[in-house]
Design an enzyme around this catalytic site. Structure first.
Site, mmCIF file in Angstrom:
data_model
loop_
_atom_site.group_PDB
_atom_site.id
_atom_site.type_symbol
_atom_site.label_atom_id
_atom_site.label_comp_id
_atom_site.label_asym_id
_atom_site.label_seq_id
_atom_site.Cartn_x
_atom_site.Cartn_y
_atom_site.Cartn_z
ATOM 1 N N SER A 286 -4.786 -55.407 -5.275
ATOM 2 C CA SER A 286 -4.572 -56.100 -6.536
ATOM 3 C C SER A 286 -3.592 -55.349 -7.453
ATOM 4 C CB SER A 286 -5.925 -56.337 -7.213
ATOM 5 O OG SER A 286 -5.820 -57.179 -8.325
ATOM 6 N N ASP A 297 9.974 -50.725 -4.618
ATOM 7 C CA ASP A 297 11.200 -51.522 -4.730
ATOM 8 C C ASP A 297 12.226 -50.866 -5.647
ATOM 9 O OD1 ASP A 297 10.049 -53.296 -3.043
ATOM 10 O OD2 ASP A 297 9.871 -54.951 -4.480
ATOM 11 N N LYS A 311 -4.425 -58.139 -1.508
ATOM 12 C CA LYS A 311 -5.128 -59.049 -2.413
ATOM 13 C C LYS A 311 -4.340 -59.088 -3.713
ATOM 14 C CE LYS A 311 -8.095 -60.519 -5.635
ATOM 15 N NZ LYS A 311 -7.754 -60.645 -7.060
#
Length: 450
Positions: A286, A297, A311
């Site tokens: 999460s 990234d 999730k």
């Protein structure tokens, strides 16, 4: 476009919406009929209370979505959810989900009863107090596992590579979550562990960062392992310590024709400028996956460990008129590079396995650490030379305790710190294979060569 054509389009849309609404109301007529027959004629009238029937119908409707994260909450469950996000609640200390129709542990929460007894990420809870969890929904599972502090609950667990079920009887406690811990390791390496994201996380993280910054570390290890997530606001808020203000942290995609929602890092000074390794595993979920994905990234650190849980769906919580609540999945999260997190997880740059300890070995370690073996050894042999340690290991074998040297060295270090009046270390420098690899990489400087 001519005005007349606009009017035709608007009228057409209005008729379509009206037709859709009328069709829905026809279906509701059927529900109303069944509800009436049940209340009037069911053999056991004690089971036909209107609230019970309505709540049951809502749960049945949501189960057809086959989404374990969409759930209806009774007023009590809704209140408990709000309490949990405040950072304190009662229970065992595990983050759970329904996966492949099984009740699965996402992660144990550090320093809680479940964590201390040995519950692990990816454990499958097959029974609660002897009752099978087959077909159970998330809300009912939470209700069964939580209870008054001091009461006990017995869970039966199936674990990979364990041939037999494991039965734990756990005493419930008030779960007080301090979500951020920190320490300066050898060679001036800063270590910050974020175990969850709640309403206190941002302030706790800022405090940890300010303290670590005093040592001016060149490297920081950010530990997100077994972080089951929490509030998005906390995850995005912490990202501001690593990313430039305005940098994209995560964005959501919902139904077609619904706008994307983009979350960006806020301006935050001072920022983490040290080189970073981020530790992740299958219990990273999460909000923790959102942070890990953003750092990866934006190339703000090296991700080390195992692929995360996967999730990352948006649950919009609706407060209903009677105090109950609806957590409804309305979108999925994507990393800044456009990678879907839900069902996919975040891949590490460097894969490092965690040591898998069998239940049999865990019991031997527990017996050793619960005893006074090491305490007596350190009191009698304060120098702890290699020869003395080897003799200690030999004496343990005679007592029926046969363990690898690293477990014994870990307990010796713990007792030595206690004898000196020092705080126990929050890291395991002896048996944590992923942490050891991170430190090895830092010392080798192999990923930061100019």
């Amino acid at each position: 476009m001519k005005k007349g054509l606009w009017m035709i389009i608007i009228i057409g849309l209005g008729l379509a919406i009206l037709a859709y609404s009328q069709e829905s109301y026809k279906d509701l007529d059927v529900f109303s009929e069944v509800f009436s027959y049940v209340q009037q004629s069911y053999v056991d009238p004690s089971k036909t209370g209107s609230k019970e029937l309505i709540y049951g119908a809502i749960n049945g409707m949501l189960q057809t979505l086959q989404d374990p994260f969409t759930r209806f909450m009774t007023p009590q469950a809704h209140k408990e959810m709000e309490t949990e996000l405040s950072g304190q609640f009662g229970g065992l200390g595990i983050v759970i989900t329904i996966k492949d129709n099984k009740l699965v542990v996402i992660s144990p929460i550090e320093d809680t009863p479940a964590y201390k007894i040995g519950v692990k990420s990816d454990d499958w809870i097959t029974h609660i107090d002897g009752t099978s969890t087959e077909g159970i929904n998330l809300a009912d599972a939470v209700a069964k596992l939580r209870g008054e502090p001091g009461t006990k609950v017995t869970i039966t667990i199936t674990r990979r590579k364990e041939p037999n079920p494991i039965i734990y009887t756990i005493t419930r406690d008030v779960i007080k979550i301090k979500s951020v811990k920190f320490e300066i390791l050898d060679d001036n390496i800063g270590y910050i562990r974020v175990s969850s994201f709640n309403n206190n996380t941002i302030s706790e993280f800022n405090e940890a960062f300010n303290e670590i910054s005093k040592a001016n570390p060149e490297y920081i290890i950010l530990d997100l392992r077994n972080n089951g997530g929490g509030t998005l606001q906390a995850s995005v808020g912490v990202s501001g310590k690593f990313l430039s203000g305005g940098s994209l942290v995560v964005y959501t995609k919902g139904r077609e024709n619904t706008p994307e929602i983009r979350y960006v890092a806020e301006n935050s000074e001072p920022k983490v400028k040290a080189k970073m390794i981020i530790l992740i595993n299958g219990g990273t979920a999460s909000g923790a996956e959102i942070l890990a994905g953003a750092l990866k990234d934006h190339k703000k650190g090296i991700l080390l460990g195992k692929k995360t849980f996967g999730k990352a769906s948006v649950q919009t919580v609706y407060n209903l008129s009677d105090g109950s609540g609806l957590a409804l999945t309305t979108a999925h999260y994507y990393t800044p590079a456009g990678n879907l997190i839900h069902g996919k997880g975040i891949e590490p740059n460097i894969v490092v396995e965690e040591e898998q300890i069998s239940e049999e070995k865990r019991k031997i370690i527990e017996k050793f650490e619960d005893g006074t073996f090491t305490e007596e050894f350190v009191e009698n042999y304060a120098t702890c030379t290699d020869k003395e340690i080897e003799q200690f290991i030999a004496s343990l074998k005679k007592s029926g305790i046969e363990l690898e040297k690293k477990y014994i060295l870990r307990d010796i270090e713990k007792e030595k710190r206690e004898l000196k009046g020092e705080k126990p270390s929050i890291v395991d420098m002896f048996c944590d294979t992923q942490l050891a690899r991170a430190i090895e990489i830092i010392k080798a400087r192999e990923f930061w060569k100019e």
